[in-house]
Scaffold this motif. Structure first.
Motif, PDB file in Angstrom:
ATOM      1  N   UNK A  60     -15.224  -8.311 -23.771  1.00 25.85           N
ATOM      2  CA  UNK A  60     -15.796  -8.567 -22.453  1.00 25.85           C
ATOM      3  C   UNK A  60     -17.163  -7.906 -22.361  1.00 25.85           C
ATOM      4  N   UNK A  61     -18.129  -8.675 -21.943  1.00 27.84           N
ATOM      5  CA  UNK A  61     -19.479  -8.142 -21.743  1.00 27.84           C
ATOM      6  C   UNK A  61     -19.712  -7.981 -20.242  1.00 27.84           C
ATOM      7  N   UNK A  62     -19.927  -6.760 -19.800  1.00 24.38           N
ATOM      8  CA  UNK A  62     -20.182  -6.484 -18.388  1.00 24.38           C
ATOM      9  C   UNK A  62     -21.666  -6.185 -18.189  1.00 24.38           C
ATOM     10  N   UNK A  63     -22.181  -6.478 -16.986  1.00 21.03           N
ATOM     11  CA  UNK A  63     -23.578  -6.142 -16.706  1.00 21.03           C
ATOM     12  C   UNK A  63     -23.793  -4.633 -16.776  1.00 21.03           C
ATOM     13  N   UNK A  64     -24.986  -4.220 -17.090  1.00 20.26           N
ATOM     14  CA  UNK A  64     -25.300  -2.797 -17.222  1.00 20.26           C
ATOM     15  C   UNK A  64     -25.062  -2.047 -15.915  1.00 20.26           C
ATOM     16  N   UNK A  65     -25.233  -2.726 -14.785  1.00 19.66           N
ATOM     17  CA  UNK A  65     -25.066  -2.065 -13.486  1.00 19.66           C
ATOM     18  C   UNK A  65     -23.661  -2.248 -12.906  1.00 19.66           C
ATOM     19  N   UNK A  66     -22.697  -2.626 -13.716  1.00 23.37           N
ATOM     20  CA  UNK A  66     -21.328  -2.848 -13.251  1.00 23.37           C
ATOM     21  C   UNK A  66     -20.724  -1.544 -12.744  1.00 23.37           C
ATOM     22  N   UNK A  67     -20.194  -1.568 -11.514  1.00 21.48           N
ATOM     23  CA  UNK A  67     -19.581  -0.395 -10.894  1.00 21.48           C
ATOM     24  C   UNK A  67     -18.075  -0.639 -10.814  1.00 21.48           C
ATOM     25  N   UNK A  68     -17.344  -0.049 -11.738  1.00 18.38           N
ATOM     26  CA  UNK A  68     -15.898  -0.279 -11.829  1.00 18.38           C
ATOM     27  C   UNK A  68     -15.177   0.139 -10.546  1.00 18.38           C
ATOM     28  N   UNK A  69     -15.520   1.300 -10.018  1.00 18.27           N
ATOM     29  CA  UNK A  69     -14.854   1.784  -8.796  1.00 18.27           C
ATOM     30  C   UNK A  69     -15.098   0.850  -7.614  1.00 18.27           C
ATOM     31  N   UNK A  70     -16.320   0.389  -7.480  1.00 17.74           N
ATOM     32  CA  UNK A  70     -16.660  -0.519  -6.380  1.00 17.74           C
ATOM     33  C   UNK A  70     -15.872  -1.822  -6.509  1.00 17.74           C
ATOM     34  N   UNK A  71     -15.815  -2.374  -7.705  1.00 19.92           N
ATOM     35  CA  UNK A  71     -15.100  -3.631  -7.938  1.00 19.92           C
ATOM     36  C   UNK A  71     -13.600  -3.461  -7.722  1.00 19.92           C
ATOM     37  N   UNK A  72     -13.053  -2.361  -8.178  1.00 16.17           N
ATOM     38  CA  UNK A  72     -11.633  -2.094  -8.006  1.00 16.17           C
ATOM     39  C   UNK A  72     -11.300  -1.939  -6.523  1.00 16.17           C
ATOM     40  N   UNK A  73     -12.144  -1.226  -5.811  1.00 18.41           N
ATOM     41  CA  UNK A  73     -11.959  -1.038  -4.376  1.00 18.41           C
ATOM     42  C   UNK A  73     -12.011  -2.377  -3.657  1.00 18.41           C
ATOM     43  N   UNK A  74     -12.976  -3.211  -3.987  1.00 17.10           N
ATOM     44  CA  UNK A  74     -13.103  -4.526  -3.366  1.00 17.10           C
ATOM     45  C   UNK A  74     -11.878  -5.386  -3.668  1.00 17.10           C
ATOM     46  N   UNK A  75     -11.368  -5.308  -4.877  1.00 14.09           N
ATOM     47  CA  UNK A  75     -10.176  -6.067  -5.255  1.00 14.09           C
ATOM     48  C   UNK A  75      -8.986  -5.659  -4.399  1.00 14.09           C
TER      49      UNK A  75
END
Length: 81
Positions: A60-75
């Motif tokens: 998996x290629x993620x963008x350099x600015x990917x914020x895991x915590x933010x995405x998890x929280x939004x999910x």
């Protein structure tokens, strides 16, 4: 700097690897390089990584600015609200 490497691999393995590389949008060279980097990483202890996870490394290629915590929280917000 890149260097050429000649490998001897079973034909069927090469076919499967090329197909996998195409499906994931990467080159076979990139797959092998990523695998070798992971295999030789001095900062990781081999026992800590499960075989299933090793297969996924680099898939998996993620963008350099990917914020895991933010995405998890939004999910979780969208799932539970």
């Amino acid at each position: 700097m890149t260097t050429k490497l000649t490998l001897t691999v079973e034909t069927e393995v090469i076919k499967k690897a090329k197909s996998y590389a195409r499906q994931t949008g990467r080159s076979l060279s990139e797959l092998i390089e990523t695998y070798l980097e992971t295999l030789t990483d001095e900062h990781q202890e081999p026992q800590q990584i499960s075989p299933k996870l090793k297969k996924l490394v680099g898939a998996v290629k993620l963008p350099a600015d990917f914020d895991e915590r933010k995405e998890l929280s939004a999910y979780f917000e969208s799932k539970h609200l």
